[in-house]
Structure formats: structure tokens, C-alpha cells
Motif scaffolding. Structure first.
Motif, mmCIF file in Angstrom:
data_model
loop_
_atom_site.group_PDB
_atom_site.id
_atom_site.type_symbol
_atom_site.label_atom_id
_atom_site.label_comp_id
_atom_site.label_asym_id
_atom_site.label_seq_id
_atom_site.Cartn_x
_atom_site.Cartn_y
_atom_site.Cartn_z
ATOM 1 N N ASP A 105 24.301 28.980 -30.995
ATOM 2 C CA ASP A 105 24.306 27.549 -31.318
ATOM 3 C C ASP A 105 24.933 26.740 -30.183
ATOM 4 O OD1 ASP A 105 23.119 28.089 -33.727
ATOM 5 O OD2 ASP A 105 24.953 27.907 -34.919
ATOM 6 N N GLU A 106 26.007 27.278 -29.599
ATOM 7 C CA GLU A 106 26.665 26.568 -28.506
ATOM 8 C C GLU A 106 25.727 26.394 -27.314
ATOM 9 O OE1 GLU A 106 29.986 27.880 -25.421
ATOM 10 O OE2 GLU A 106 30.853 27.469 -27.402
ATOM 11 N N LEU A 121 21.498 19.061 -25.771
ATOM 12 C CA LEU A 121 22.159 17.823 -26.185
ATOM 13 C C LEU A 121 23.194 17.354 -25.162
ATOM 14 C CD1 LEU A 121 22.676 18.507 -30.023
ATOM 15 C CD2 LEU A 121 21.052 16.921 -28.966
ATOM 16 N N CYS A 162 22.980 11.707 -27.230
ATOM 17 C CA CYS A 162 22.360 12.689 -26.319
ATOM 18 C C CYS A 162 20.841 12.660 -26.469
ATOM 19 C CB CYS A 162 22.868 14.094 -26.630
ATOM 20 S SG CYS A 162 24.643 14.319 -26.444
ATOM 21 N N VAL A 218 23.198 23.629 -28.136
ATOM 22 C CA VAL A 218 23.816 22.300 -28.152
ATOM 23 C C VAL A 218 24.133 21.829 -26.729
ATOM 24 C CG1 VAL A 218 25.904 21.033 -28.807
ATOM 25 C CG2 VAL A 218 24.720 22.439 -30.501
ATOM 26 N N TYR A 255 25.582 13.533 -30.981
ATOM 27 C CA TYR A 255 24.325 14.222 -30.660
ATOM 28 C C TYR A 255 23.156 13.240 -30.625
ATOM 29 C CZ TYR A 255 22.336 14.335 -35.451
ATOM 30 O OH TYR A 255 21.781 14.011 -36.658
ATOM 31 N N LEU A 306 30.442 16.709 -33.489
ATOM 32 C CA LEU A 306 30.615 17.767 -32.502
ATOM 33 C C LEU A 306 31.692 17.370 -31.501
ATOM 34 C CD1 LEU A 306 26.834 18.482 -31.902
ATOM 35 C CD2 LEU A 306 28.445 19.960 -33.142
ATOM 36 N N ILE A 358 16.011 20.629 -32.432
ATOM 37 C CA ILE A 358 17.425 20.423 -32.105
ATOM 38 C C ILE A 358 18.092 19.495 -33.118
ATOM 39 C CG2 ILE A 358 17.075 18.511 -30.482
ATOM 40 C CD1 ILE A 358 19.659 21.384 -30.239
ATOM 41 N N ILE A 369 32.223 24.525 -27.899
ATOM 42 C CA ILE A 369 31.822 23.380 -28.730
ATOM 43 C C ILE A 369 32.361 23.629 -30.137
ATOM 44 C CG2 ILE A 369 29.896 22.047 -29.682
ATOM 45 C CD1 ILE A 369 30.133 21.760 -26.669
ATOM 46 N N ALA A 377 21.380 20.543 -35.240
ATOM 47 C CA ALA A 377 22.590 19.715 -35.266
ATOM 48 C C ALA A 377 22.980 19.363 -36.696
ATOM 49 C CB ALA A 377 22.372 18.451 -34.446
#
Length: 203
Positions: A120-121, A128, A177, A124, A174, A160, A97, A146, A101
Motif C-alpha cells: 500500500d505504501e 499519489l 495529489c 500511495v 490524496y 494520510l 488509486i 506513510i 485510498a
């Protein structure tokens, strides 16, 4: 009558002679024992006293004998081995991850203001955003998408953003997160890992 007395005296002499032999042998062995092994058996105070009195001339060697190098000490320590194994486990867990990112933020796949593709969304959000300590506040009325764009304060950096269903948007870190994810999954080793592998706290 004289015979038992003589017998006792003979036994007593034998015991005395035997003890004398043990003492002499011990003294000889002590004299011929290597001086470094004597040093290893001394407490630190005794070693210092011997050094001051001239009994042991190489003070630095005494310290090295008593205290091995930090590297060998740590490598043999079970707690260090446990920590090292756990650190490798955490790094292996979060690496995919992190790589995603960084690719989103620093590659040319997304221009400023672009919304992430569905794959990808999904990654994430699930890996995250849900771990962000203020994820509910970030999402607010609802998550629309996102987005990646320039940071509102640090324009040289990209970050992001949560795009809400009402059209509003807000940035999120991120790394924050990830820190919360690690605290949640690896509570025993989290703070030590975070101190070593993460920089300052951010939004």
C-alpha cells in the motif's frame, strides 16, 4: 423582315409565359407548404415579428423548432462526445488509486496511527505523493513511511501522513495529489473534470 420580328416576339412571349408559370407554381407551393417548415426558415427576429402580427400563433412551438432540447443538442455535439469519452478515460485511470485510498482511510484494515504495509505504501507514494504540488516540502529530510491517523484539526476525519526519517510527520491530501496528476496527464480537460468531480482544495 416581318418573320424574324414575329419569331423574336414569339420567343419573348414563351419566356414570359415560362417565367409566369414558375412564379405561379412557387406561389402555390408556398401556400401549401406546412407552416412549421416556414417557421424553421425564419430568423428569430422574423419569427417574433410573425408571431406578433398573428401570422404564427404558437410561439413556444416556434422556439422549440428553432432550438432543440439541450440534451439532444449536447449529445450530437462532437465536443460533448469528446469530453464525455475523455471523462470516462480519466475516471477509469484514477479509480483504482481512489478505491485504495478510501479503503485505507475508511476500512478497519488500519487503526489510527498505523503505518501502511509495503504494498500500500508503494502505491500511495508512486501514484499519489509524488504528484503533490509540495511533495518535496512534505517529505523534507526523507521519507520513513506513510501513516494513517486523525486529521490534526478535523478529528472526525482520517488522512494520510508522511512520516519523516527525523521522526516528524505531516499530513497530505490524496485528492490534491490526484488533482495535480490529472492536470499533468490531461491538461486540456483537467480543470473541467476537477470542477465537476472534486470538492474544495485541501492540504
Amino acid at each position: 423582315m416581318a418573320a424574324p420580328l414575329l419569331l423574336r416576339q414569339a420567343l419573348l412571349l414563351r419566356v414570359c409565359f415560362h417565367n409566369d408559370q414558375r412564379f405561379t407554381a412557387g406561389a402555390v407551393a408556398a401556400r401549401h407548404r406546412p407552416w412549421c417548415s416556414v417557421t424553421a426558415s425564419l430568423s428569430s427576429d422574423e419569427a417574433d415579428e410573425k408571431t406578433k402580427s398573428g401570422g404564427i400563433s404558437n410561439h413556444s412551438f416556434v422556439r422549440k423548432a428553432q432550438f432543440p432540447t439541450s440534451q439532444s443538442r449536447w449529445e450530437d455535439d462532437p465536443d460533448y462526445r469528446k469530453w464525455k469519452d475523455k471523462k470516462e478515460e480519466i475516471l477509469k485511470d484514477i479509480e483504482p488509486i481512489i478505491m485504495l485510498a478510501k479503503d485505507i482511510l475508511h476500512s478497519e484494515r488500519y487503526v489510527d496511527g498505523a503505518r501502511l504495509n509495503m504494498e500500500d505504501e508503494k502505491a500511495v507514494v508512486e501514484k499519489l505523493l509524488v504528484y503533490h504540488p509540495q511533495s518535496e516540502d512534505k517529505v523534507g529530510c526523507g521519507l520513513e513511511s506513510i501513516m494513517v491517523d486523525r486529521h490534526p484539526q478535523y478529528r472526525q476525519s482520517r488522512c494520510l501522513f508522511v512520516v519523516r526519517t527525523d521522526g516528524g510527520w505531516i499530513d497530505f491530501s490524496y485528492q490534491k495529489c490526484l488533482r495535480e496528476y490529472i492536470r499533468d496527464k490531461y491538461p486540456t480537460h483537467a480543470e473541467r473534470f476537477i470542477r465537476r468531480h472534486f470538492k474544495r482544495e485541501s492540504g
